[in-house]
Each structure stands twice: as structure tokens, then as C-alpha cells.
Design a protein around this motif. Sequence first.
Motif, mmCIF file in Angstrom:
data_model
loop_
_atom_site.group_PDB
_atom_site.id
_atom_site.type_symbol
_atom_site.label_atom_id
_atom_site.label_comp_id
_atom_site.label_asym_id
_atom_site.label_seq_id
_atom_site.Cartn_x
_atom_site.Cartn_y
_atom_site.Cartn_z
ATOM 1 N N ASN A 145 34.157 39.008 44.075
ATOM 2 C CA ASN A 145 34.685 39.853 44.659
ATOM 3 C C ASN A 145 34.414 40.231 45.941
ATOM 4 N N TYR A 467 35.050 49.315 40.401
ATOM 5 C CA TYR A 467 35.906 47.540 40.242
ATOM 6 C C TYR A 467 35.845 47.132 38.879
ATOM 7 N N ARG A 470 39.108 45.027 39.234
ATOM 8 C CA ARG A 470 38.927 43.888 39.440
ATOM 9 C C ARG A 470 38.230 42.812 38.306
ATOM 10 N N SER A 486 43.861 36.078 39.674
ATOM 11 C CA SER A 486 42.749 37.646 39.922
ATOM 12 C C SER A 486 44.069 38.033 39.626
ATOM 13 N N VAL A 488 43.808 42.214 41.031
ATOM 14 C CA VAL A 488 42.717 43.266 42.284
ATOM 15 C C VAL A 488 44.286 44.016 42.453
ATOM 16 N N TYR A 497 42.199 50.245 47.776
ATOM 17 C CA TYR A 497 41.211 49.636 46.885
ATOM 18 C C TYR A 497 41.056 49.667 48.114
ATOM 19 N N PRO A 499 38.551 46.515 50.031
ATOM 20 C CA PRO A 499 37.573 45.457 48.731
ATOM 21 C C PRO A 499 36.025 44.700 49.616
ATOM 22 N N TYR A 537 48.668 46.477 41.824
ATOM 23 C CA TYR A 537 48.595 45.324 41.375
ATOM 24 C C TYR A 537 48.277 44.180 42.559
#
Length: 948
Positions: A145, A467, A470, A486, A488, A497, A499, A537
Motif C-alpha cells: 500500500n 483500508y 484496497r 490492484s 484501489v 481515499y 493513499p 475505484y
Amino acid sequence: MFVSKQMNKEPKCKPSSVITTSLKMWYKLSKLVMFFFVFTTSSAASYRFNYLTAYTDHCASFVPESDPKDYVLGKPYQYRHTGYYTGGGSGGILSPNSSYQVQKSIVFYTRSIIETNVQGLFKLQGSIRFPRASTYHFVGNYTSNKYGSASHRWRSIAFSLDGFWSQSAGKLCMVGSGYGYLHNVHSVLKLYNFMNSTSVTSMISGTLESLMGSENDPNDFEPISILIFPSMNYQYTLVSNKSENRSSSGGSEDSNPTSSLKMERFCSVLSREVLNHEFDLKYSSGCASAKNCTPLAVSDLPRVVSLKSIECLEDERSLRVLVEFAESNSLWYQRPFNPNKTLVGEGSWNTKKNHLSVVACQFLDAASSWNNVRVGNCSTRLSLKIPAIWTIGNTSSIVGHIWSNKTATESGYLEQITFESPQDDIGRVLIPGLKYKYTKMDKVTKLCPRKKAAHDKTNVYPNPFSYEMRFDVSAKNSKGEVAWGSSVPLSVGNQFYQPYWYSTASTDEYSVGFAPVSSPVTVSYSNNQSNPYNISYTIRITLLSYAKSGNVSIINDTQIFAEGIYDETEGSLCMVGCRNLGSKNQQPTNDSVDCDIVVNFQFPPTNPSKKWSLIKGSIKSTRKKSDPRHFESWDLSSASSYLVEERRSIWRMDVEITLVLVSTTLSCVFVALQLFHVKKYPDVLPSISIFMLLILTLGYMIPLMLNFEAMFANSTNSRSVFLGSGGWLEVNEVIVRVITMVAFLLQIRLLQLTWSARSATGTQKELWIMERKTLFVVLLIYVAGALAALLLHTLNWRKSLNNGSITAYPGAGHQQRSHLGTAVKSYAGLVLDGFLLPQILLNMFCKSREKALSVSFYIGTTFVRALPHAYDLYRAHNSAHHPLDESYLFASPVADFYSTAWDVIIPFGGLLFAGIIYLQQRFGGLCILPQKLRELGAYEKVRTVTEG
């Protein structure tokens, strides 16, 4: 004979001769100090003389010198000029000092300007600095992450310079020496076009040459060419808030001011979010070559563009920038400055339309030498804004356009180019005031009907603002193709979000997780909420190709932007996705965007009592198979566990670190108490088992010899980035090492005292005989136990092999040896658990009732050995599953036998041994034997005394 007599003659040391010798030594030392002082003084004078005459030898013909006046011009004449250089050679102090390319940048400072007796001639003092990056490395992990960045250590080289400036001719010549260890490196600087009033077309060029005169000197360097952007009385002449802002088509480039964010802190926001960031260039479909599609005189189309600041004025909302073009992204290093691929311009922030306007010019005549570089052809225009609203597929933090003020029939005409920041975690930055607009929710409602099932109150699913949303994925389609990527989250409701550990706002207001950047009011979360959440997403899928040789290549890298609904009561996520079918550097059109994609994910419960499982999902095309944009469905599964499990593992590791510190500290305390005991009762020292002390000493020494770091490395090195606990582990690792060393030294001291006491006593022979008997019996017991453990290990290995849980492949022999080594280490831990066995046997052979061991020592050490087993029982019965079970810091299976049975047997065995020691020291060494055996022992003792 004379020589022989002189050699054989014994010297006589009288007090007077000693005084005379001392005076001679002090005299010689004073002469040496005087010589050193005179030498350094003369050297400094010589250096000063050379420094003063260097200007006459190397600069007088370029800029004449004159006597300065006492008047020094003040701060308005102190400037910082930035620029670049080329040359310097492959060796010497200015050569690249790493395998990576770096920008050859310079900073020229003018500290003071002094008038002279000649009109228009000034004496100038300053310095020139060469920032250099000595090492570059990338820190990060794609599957974790946290994304890293290229980091470096700076090592600058600087020269202090003095010289004269001819204002009318625009020439400057200076000589000087390096700072620090380069104080003996001398150089001469010559600059052209050094004017009092400058603009964007004013470029300072020149050279810096070494005065060392020796090619073999490692501090020497070849002449370099310099290009400097002036800052002395700079005048903005190209842009203002009234500058033109029209695209090549004649329409307004930004007709809607509310589509971009307002910036109150112009320079600070630009420096973080715009400057030094790279943006992807996107060309129109007609741009197959560089003709009319790039402002540069190059044959290939650049792929990225970046802006680098020269100067930024907050009050005037103006700045000077370099517009750099390149063929590919550069995350690993800074590119060397290339005037043929760079524009220089001026920009201003339009407060009404909320965007940045830049007028840029080309560097001309830069092909051969930088001494002839000039700035011209300022027909390129650039605009940039920070979007206020994101939508699906349009989530770039920065967007902009590049065009020219030429018409299609004029030379230098440029097709409009768009650019944007990458739509990923690296390029995306959240700015307060940003909003996300969900535009596909009608389509989501049709493709994702909500199930009307009874709510299962027993299962708990991930919080949509956590989290856990993710995760990494592995994918496989019906063709057998394998991909990975991935998923996210971008936003949930009106929250974004975040990161990173930073944002453009205060760190107190926005932290890691979901940041309410669109509104100062934070959306509250409650477990009682049952309504589904709007969510967006970014999904990246990378298709891989595996060759027979073992090489892996990337076939395709697809990015899908999706938005939909997450139902927390069921753990279901359903979204509509969009992908761009065009190339990365092609402007998207309606035909190049495919939004007929449905994405589904099912999250497993996060209940601690539930068995751990993966996130399952799919990506499907809703188009007909005959449609050329149809693709095979992908079945997805998460490649990593829930973060809640990771948090539990981190908490468990913190607990285990604490237990390691506590147990090691207690060991020191109990050994110290035993030392106080034998100091108070020294007569009991010979009765202590040396073999027992040797076992305990080895228990402390072996971890120190094997480097205690390896015990942590097996569990932390592979996950230090993932868990983020590396620093805490390292600090405690050092503390544990120190405490273990203290315990080892105390144990060595106890062993040394026991050995010395036994060697000094009169019954030395008898005690050593009894120690040998003890050693013989103990070794028989240890060997028998080792054979039993080896047999049990072999049976378990064969059973696993027959069951198929272990595959018999060519490397299985190494795996078996690894299991055998683990068994040996575990058995060594079992021997340490029974450390009192040699003392029990010695007490029996000696029929001793001496209180050789203090109660605190043998009870306390038994408690320390039993503590890991008690913790293992707790760990086994309070954790349903451990995705990070290999990260043991305390009670590791490698260090001892751990299971429910062993965790009960070993502590009770330790308490039994401690109880035996207590009884022996109170009633005698044979008190634990039956009455007949004790009488037999007494009879043998009486018979031996009678025979004696």
C-alpha cells in the motif's frame, strides 16, 4: 676493540643527565613547532599572493581591474541565479559520480557588489555551487500500500570567487578556490551578458576553467560551459493577468471558471502539485509525426512534459518556468538539461478563470556550444488548471493544453496538445475543495440489482471507509491467461481515499485513509447504516506472458475506472467500468472509450471467528461476442489478506517484543540474585553444577554468536515495508542484544566463580568425579532424547510425504534438511527447559543438602523458560487464523517444542524439577529416592569411610 668497549659499557642514569635529556627534547620540540608555524604562515602568504595575482594572469584581458571604493551596495544587489552546465570530463571532481544520469545544475550567488574608481566597473564577490546526487534508489513496493520515490544523498561542490564586472560590456570575470577539502582547487569564471536589467530573452553564458594545470590531479576538471537564467532586476514582459488565453481554434480555452479550483497560495500549491511533476502528453489522431505536433525541432514525438520553476512571485502571481519534454517517464533519476528539448517561459495565474497561462520560448543555436545560446520564437502557449470535479475516467489532478499563436498556414503552427497527470496513486493529488461526481449510477442500478435478503447480523464485512477496501488481485480468464494487478478505491460518497501520509492541507486536518476534501464536514460512519454506499475505484490489470525459459513479459496493461454500489450488509461490490482503448499518448474520443464493463467483488466476513478467505470477483464485458471491443471475462481473487489481519499481526508482534524484553530482563535479574547469594554464602559455590551453568551460558552465547538480528530477519525483513514496523523492531532488537549480553556476562561470572571455588577446595577430586558421573548420565539422557526426537521427526516426514502435503521434487532433500535443522534447534530449546537436571543429579551423587541455588534463581529461571509456552497456549486459543504466522518474535517453533501437549508438559516438568531442587536443598540429595535406595546409599557411604 674500541667499538666493543663502547658497546659493552653500561650507561649510567644520573638525575642530572635525565634533566639534560629532557631539556634537549623540549628544545627540539620547540624548534619543530616554530618551523611548522613559519611554514604554514609562509604557505598562507604564498597562497594569498597567488590568489591576488591570479586575476591579473587570467582575467585582466577580459575585464580590467581597478581599486574598489569603500561603499558596498546592499541587499538589492544580492542575487541567486540558477542554471546548468555541460562538460567537466569523465574524471575529476565535476564528473558524474554514479551510474545514474543527473541534472548538471549550478547556483551562482552574488554576495556583494563594490564600486570602483572606474565608472561602470564593479568589484563583485560571490560563489558558485554544484549540487550533486551521489546515490539514487527506489523505495517502495507495487503490491504493498505504499509507493516509493527516487531518493538520494546530496553532495555539493562550491567555489568562493572574487572578481570584476563590466556593466557596460556585460562581462564578468572571477577567480577563486573551492570550499573545504577543495581549498587548493583554483578556478576562473568568465560570464557573458551579465546585465543589470534582464528579461526572458536574457541568458547568461560562460565558462568555468580549472587553474590546477595538471591532468593527473584527481581534483582537476575539464572546462565546462555554463548557461544561467538571470535574476538581477528581472522584468516580466511576456505575460500578465491580461495575457491572451485563446486556443488555436480561436475559442476560449477555459470558458467555465468553476471547472477549476481556486488557489489562495499560488506558489506553494504549484511547487507541490505542478512543478517537478511529469504529465502525459496526448496528441490528436492526425499526429503521426513531429511535424506541427511539437514545439521542438525534433523528429520523434515527446511522451511526457514537466514544468520546473526558476522563480515564483506569490504577490504578483507570476513565475518563470522551464518546460521540459522527454520520450519517457523518469522516476529513477533527473534528466540532464537539454536546451533542444526545453522551453523557457513566463507564467501568470488568472484569478478569474482559475488557471495558469504560460508563454514559452525556444532556445536557439544550442546545437554546438552553449556560449551562442539565445532565446527566441515565443509563439508557444500553455495553459494549466486543477479540475474541481472528477468523473469516471477523468481523475487527473492536473490538466492542460499546449498550442501556438500561429495560424495553420504560418510557419511554426502547432496542433493543440493536451496533457494530464497520471491517473494513479503516484500522479494523483487531493486538494481541498475537490469533488467527485458519479455519472454512471443509472446504469449501475440496471446492472447491479440489490438483493432483498435477510440481514445476517452474525457476519461483519469491511468498513467502506477503511483500508480493507484496497487490495491486490490475481486474474485468470477462460483462455488460461494469467494477470495481476490492484484495486484501489478513489472515493466513497463525498470522501476521497488518501493513499499517502500527506496532503495539500494541514496534516492535522487530513490524514491517512479517506479524506473529506470535498467538504469540511466529515461523513460519520455507523454500523447501523444499511444503505449501500456510492463508491469509485481504479483497477489495474497487467497481462503477463510466461516463456518456457522462465522469463516473464508484460503483454498488456489495462486501467479500468469504475463506480458503483457497495453493500456493507452483504459485503458485495458492483460497479460499471470504463477503459480507454486508444494509446496512452492519444487523445480519447467517444469511439476509444469502452464503458460496457461490469465489475463485481464479494468480500468475506472479517469476524475473528471466521476462517480467513480471499476476496472473489470478476470483470465482464456486456457487449456481444461479435463486437470487436468484447473481451473474455476475468475471474479475480485477492492476492493479499485483509488489513485487519495485518493489524492483528502487528499488535501480536508488539506484544511479543515486550515479552522478549521482559523475559531477557528477568533472566539478568535472577542471575544477579544468584551472584548475591553466592557472595553471601561462598561455601556453596563448589556444590553448583558446572554443566548446568555451561548449558545456561550457551543458551545466551549462541544467539549472540549467530547475530540476534537473524532471529528478527526471518520474520521482519520480507515485511518491513508492508507492516511498517521495521524501525520499532530494530530499536528493540538492539536493546535485546544488550540485555542478552549482560545476562551472558553475569552467567560467565557465575561460572568462573564456581570453577575457581571448586578448584581451590580440598575435596576437588571427589567433586570432579561426581561432576563426571553427572555429565555421563545427563549425556545418556540427552542422546536418548535426541534419537527419539529424530525418529519422531522421520516418521512425521514420511507421513507427510505419503499424504501428499510435501511433494517429492528434486529440492525436497534440502527442505528435509531444513526440517531436520529445525528439529535440532527445538530439541536444544528442550534441553534449556530442563536446565536443572544436571544439578539434580549432582545433588544425588554428592548426597548434598547445600543450598547451592537461591530460590529466586531456580524458580525465576524456570518461570522465564515456561513463559513462552504459556504465551503459545494463549496465542493458539485466541487467534482463529494467522496470515502472517511466520512472523514469530517470541515462542518461535524454531526455538523449542510448541504444541498444546508440549505447552503443558514442559512448564509442569520445569516446576517438577524446581520442586525437586527445593526438597534436595532441604532434606538432602537422595530425598526423592525410595527409602531402600536411600539406606543403600547411606550404607555405601559408611563402608567407604570405614575402609578409609
